[in-house]
Design a protein around this motif. Structure first.
Motif, PDB file in Angstrom:
ATOM      1  N   THR A  17       0.848  -1.198   0.000  1.00 36.37           N
ATOM      2  CA  THR A  17       0.000   0.000   0.000  1.00 36.37           C
ATOM      3  C   THR A  17       0.879   1.242   0.000  1.00 36.37           C
ATOM      4  OG1 THR A  17      -0.109  -0.112   2.401  1.00 36.37           O
ATOM      5  CG2 THR A  17      -1.910  -1.148   1.185  1.00 36.37           C
ATOM      6  N   ASP A  39       1.006   5.212  -1.117  1.00 35.19           N
ATOM      7  CA  ASP A  39       0.129   6.331  -1.465  1.00 35.19           C
ATOM      8  C   ASP A  39       0.592   6.913  -2.797  1.00 35.19           C
ATOM      9  OD1 ASP A  39      -1.509   8.528  -1.660  1.00 35.19           O
ATOM     10  OD2 ASP A  39      -0.651   9.579   0.065  1.00 35.19           O
ATOM     11  N   ASN A  43      -0.979   8.972  -4.639  1.00 31.01           N
ATOM     12  CA  ASN A  43      -1.524  10.305  -4.897  1.00 31.01           C
ATOM     13  C   ASN A  43      -0.558  11.419  -4.513  1.00 31.01           C
ATOM     14  OD1 ASN A  43      -4.050   9.428  -5.928  1.00 31.01           O
ATOM     15  ND2 ASN A  43      -4.624   8.870  -3.835  1.00 31.01           N
ATOM     16  N   ARG A  44       0.593  11.048  -3.982  1.00 30.72           N
ATOM     17  CA  ARG A  44       1.617  12.042  -3.656  1.00 30.72           C
ATOM     18  C   ARG A  44       2.322  12.495  -4.922  1.00 30.72           C
ATOM     19  NH1 ARG A  44       5.485   9.007   0.083  1.00 30.72           N
ATOM     20  NH2 ARG A  44       4.808   7.332  -1.255  1.00 30.72           N
TER      21      ARG A  44
END
Length: 89
Positions: free
Chosen positions: A18, A20, A22-23
């Protein structure tokens, strides 16, 4: 005046676990399993090029459905000299 901006080229990185995604890219320092370039033509066909690393069938399927958000309805690639494709209907 009307302006339409279409993404024609995408750089894809595949991560385990997992992460992120979207960074901003400069903030993503985790190691990735593979990366490749996706070229999208005006017919809605995406061509996967320059795969570096290991991409599983599941990875390719997940990528195909993410490309659908960009208007892609067909994904094409070459594997061991054979042309392959997946239609997203």
């Amino acid at each position: 005046m009307s302006v339409h901006v279409a993404p024609l080229m995408l750089h894809v990185r595949g991560y385990q676990g997992t992460v992120d995604v979207n960074r901003p890219l400069h903030a993503m320092t985790e190691p990735y399993d593979y990366h490749l370039v996706v070229l999208i033509n005006d017919l809605g066909i995406a061509r996967l090029e320059g795969l570096d690393g290991s991409m599983t069938h599941g990875d390719r399927r997940e990528l195909a459905f993410k490309l659908k958000d960009y208007g892609v309805h067909r994904v094409e690639w070459r594997h061991k000299g054979r042309e392959k494709h997946h239609n997203l209907f």
